[in-house]
Scaffold this motif. Structure first.
Motif, mmCIF file in Angstrom:
data_model
loop_
_atom_site.group_PDB
_atom_site.id
_atom_site.type_symbol
_atom_site.label_atom_id
_atom_site.label_comp_id
_atom_site.label_asym_id
_atom_site.label_seq_id
_atom_site.Cartn_x
_atom_site.Cartn_y
_atom_site.Cartn_z
ATOM 1 N N PRO A 119 7.915 21.732 6.853
ATOM 2 C CA PRO A 119 7.920 20.613 7.814
ATOM 3 C C PRO A 119 7.935 19.265 7.100
ATOM 4 C CG PRO A 119 6.090 22.116 8.237
ATOM 5 C CD PRO A 119 6.730 22.551 6.960
ATOM 6 N N THR A 120 8.619 18.302 7.699
ATOM 7 C CA THR A 120 8.657 16.950 7.152
ATOM 8 C C THR A 120 8.018 16.009 8.169
ATOM 9 O OG1 THR A 120 10.855 16.590 8.059
ATOM 10 C CG2 THR A 120 10.734 17.349 5.790
ATOM 11 N N PRO A 121 7.367 14.957 7.693
ATOM 12 C CA PRO A 121 6.724 14.022 8.625
ATOM 13 C C PRO A 121 7.783 13.197 9.356
ATOM 14 C CG PRO A 121 6.516 13.234 6.377
ATOM 15 C CD PRO A 121 7.144 14.596 6.303
ATOM 16 N N PRO A 122 7.423 12.640 10.494
ATOM 17 C CA PRO A 122 8.371 11.774 11.198
ATOM 18 C C PRO A 122 8.602 10.498 10.396
ATOM 19 C CG PRO A 122 6.229 11.715 12.268
ATOM 20 C CD PRO A 122 6.160 12.766 11.198
ATOM 21 N N PRO A 123 9.693 9.799 10.647
ATOM 22 C CA PRO A 123 9.946 8.553 9.908
ATOM 23 C C PRO A 123 8.890 7.495 10.235
ATOM 24 C CG PRO A 123 11.630 8.909 11.599
ATOM 25 C CD PRO A 123 10.751 10.120 11.580
ATOM 26 N N ILE A 124 8.657 6.607 9.286
ATOM 27 C CA ILE A 124 7.685 5.533 9.481
ATOM 28 C C ILE A 124 8.326 4.456 10.365
ATOM 29 C CG2 ILE A 124 6.313 3.752 8.304
ATOM 30 C CD1 ILE A 124 6.281 5.607 5.859
ATOM 31 N N SER A 125 7.593 3.997 11.355
ATOM 32 C CA SER A 125 8.136 3.009 12.297
ATOM 33 C C SER A 125 8.389 1.671 11.598
ATOM 34 C CB SER A 125 7.189 2.822 13.477
ATOM 35 O OG SER A 125 6.036 2.125 13.058
ATOM 36 N N GLU A 126 9.298 0.880 12.187
ATOM 37 C CA GLU A 126 9.646 -0.429 11.627
ATOM 38 C C GLU A 126 8.426 -1.346 11.561
ATOM 39 O OE1 GLU A 126 12.388 -1.743 10.182
ATOM 40 O OE2 GLU A 126 13.125 0.323 10.232
ATOM 41 N N ALA A 127 7.583 -1.323 12.582
ATOM 42 C CA ALA A 127 6.399 -2.197 12.603
ATOM 43 C C ALA A 127 5.470 -1.873 11.431
ATOM 44 C CB ALA A 127 5.660 -2.047 13.931
ATOM 45 N N ILE A 128 5.290 -0.598 11.156
ATOM 46 C CA ILE A 128 4.410 -0.216 10.036
ATOM 47 C C ILE A 128 5.067 -0.582 8.715
ATOM 48 C CG2 ILE A 128 3.386 1.753 8.833
ATOM 49 C CD1 ILE A 128 2.838 2.980 11.581
ATOM 50 N N LEU A 129 6.372 -0.383 8.584
ATOM 51 C CA LEU A 129 7.068 -0.775 7.351
ATOM 52 C C LEU A 129 6.934 -2.278 7.102
ATOM 53 C CD1 LEU A 129 10.313 1.387 7.543
ATOM 54 C CD2 LEU A 129 8.427 1.623 5.918
ATOM 55 N N ARG A 130 7.077 -3.098 8.163
ATOM 56 C CA ARG A 130 6.913 -4.557 8.011
ATOM 57 C C ARG A 130 5.483 -4.894 7.586
ATOM 58 N NH1 ARG A 130 9.949 -4.677 12.805
ATOM 59 N NH2 ARG A 130 8.054 -5.086 13.994
ATOM 60 N N SER A 131 4.518 -4.196 8.171
ATOM 61 C CA SER A 131 3.118 -4.439 7.817
ATOM 62 C C SER A 131 2.843 -4.082 6.355
ATOM 63 C CB SER A 131 2.215 -3.627 8.736
ATOM 64 O OG SER A 131 0.870 -3.749 8.363
ATOM 65 N N LEU A 132 3.389 -2.961 5.915
ATOM 66 C CA LEU A 132 3.203 -2.545 4.513
ATOM 67 C C LEU A 132 3.843 -3.555 3.567
ATOM 68 C CD1 LEU A 132 3.863 1.290 4.824
ATOM 69 C CD2 LEU A 132 1.667 0.169 4.382
ATOM 70 N N GLU A 133 5.023 -4.040 3.914
ATOM 71 C CA GLU A 133 5.696 -5.042 3.080
ATOM 72 C C GLU A 133 4.891 -6.335 3.039
ATOM 73 O OE1 GLU A 133 8.241 -6.809 0.485
ATOM 74 O OE2 GLU A 133 8.071 -4.687 1.011
ATOM 75 N N TYR A 134 4.358 -6.766 4.197
ATOM 76 C CA TYR A 134 3.535 -7.969 4.250
ATOM 77 C C TYR A 134 2.305 -7.800 3.350
ATOM 78 C CZ TYR A 134 0.570 -11.718 5.899
ATOM 79 O OH TYR A 134 -0.236 -12.831 5.948
ATOM 80 N N ASN A 135 1.636 -6.649 3.446
ATOM 81 C CA ASN A 135 0.453 -6.393 2.618
ATOM 82 C C ASN A 135 0.796 -6.397 1.135
ATOM 83 O OD1 ASN A 135 -1.146 -6.193 4.884
ATOM 84 N ND2 ASN A 135 -1.079 -3.940 4.933
ATOM 85 N N ARG A 136 1.975 -5.860 0.784
ATOM 86 C CA ARG A 136 2.385 -5.861 -0.622
ATOM 87 C C ARG A 136 2.602 -7.284 -1.121
ATOM 88 N NH1 ARG A 136 6.579 -6.358 -3.627
ATOM 89 N NH2 ARG A 136 8.099 -6.508 -1.969
ATOM 90 N N GLN A 137 3.214 -8.137 -0.276
ATOM 91 C CA GLN A 137 3.494 -9.521 -0.683
ATOM 92 C C GLN A 137 2.265 -10.424 -0.630
ATOM 93 O OE1 GLN A 137 6.707 -10.859 1.780
ATOM 94 N NE2 GLN A 137 8.220 -9.548 0.753
ATOM 95 N N HIS A 138 1.252 -10.034 0.158
ATOM 96 C CA HIS A 138 0.054 -10.859 0.308
ATOM 97 C C HIS A 138 -1.190 -9.993 0.041
ATOM 98 C CE1 HIS A 138 3.141 -12.716 2.869
ATOM 99 N NE2 HIS A 138 2.632 -13.854 2.419
ATOM 100 N N PRO A 139 -1.433 -9.655 -1.217
ATOM 101 C CA PRO A 139 -2.598 -8.795 -1.511
ATOM 102 C C PRO A 139 -3.904 -9.523 -1.160
ATOM 103 C CG PRO A 139 -1.564 -9.572 -3.542
ATOM 104 C CD PRO A 139 -0.716 -10.058 -2.406
ATOM 105 N N SER A 140 -4.857 -8.733 -0.699
ATOM 106 C CA SER A 140 -6.162 -9.322 -0.354
ATOM 107 C C SER A 140 -6.935 -9.593 -1.632
ATOM 108 C CB SER A 140 -6.931 -8.384 0.557
ATOM 109 O OG SER A 140 -7.210 -7.183 -0.117
ATOM 110 N N SER A 141 -7.859 -10.532 -1.516
ATOM 111 C CA SER A 141 -8.629 -10.892 -2.717
ATOM 112 C C SER A 141 -9.816 -10.040 -2.778
ATOM 113 C CB SER A 141 -8.978 -12.363 -2.719
ATOM 114 O OG SER A 141 -9.582 -12.746 -1.517
#
Length: 141
Positions: A119-141
């Motif tokens: 079995p393979t997992p379902p694709p990651i939604s666009e909203a979650i992908l945008r959130s992950l990209e935002y978190n990568r570009q703006h790491p928390s302190s």
């Protein structure tokens, strides 16, 4: 004296348990009659090579269509010490008639199987992908 008796007893137990296990796999000359029907009897092909330097390979095919193969070799020592990498696969026909085939690699990063029936997992939604990209570009302190 008692430690000598314990040592001799342990050696005798070790030697007694070093017998061949061919009768359990159905691959030996005598065979295990209970397994012969279940596992297809003696293999149509059997190869087992250990080169003595840490490299090895094995493969077998049974008359009922079960097959497996693997090869491995040592890899340079890493943070956890020396490791063996392996790659291989197996296939068989499931009771429902589906052909199951799996290939894999195993190394210091774990076991990595691939096969159409896994079995393979379902694709990651666009909203979650945008959130992950935002978190990568703006790491928390």
């Amino acid at each position: 004296m008692s430690s000598l008796i314990i040592l001799i007893s342990a050696a005798l137990v070790s030697f007694a348990s070093c017998g061949r296990l061919d009768h359990l796999t159905g691959f030996g000359g005598g065979g295990y009659s209970g397994a012969a029907g279940a596992y297809g009897g003696p293999p149509a092909h059997f190869e087992n090579v250990n080169n003595g330097d840490g490299t090895y390979r094995y493969s077998y095919d049974t008359p009922t269509g079960i097959s497996a193969h693997e090869s491995g070799s040592p890899r340079a020592a890493g943070p956890e010490g020396p490791a063996v990498t392996a790659e291989g696969g197996f296939s068989f026909r499931a009771p429902d008639g589906q052909q199951i085939s799996l290939t894999y690699t195993a190394d210091e990063n774990g076991f990595h199987p691939t096969g159409s029936h896994i079995p393979t997992p379902p694709p990651i939604s666009e909203a979650i992908l945008r959130s992950l990209e935002y978190n990568r570009q703006h790491p928390s302190s």
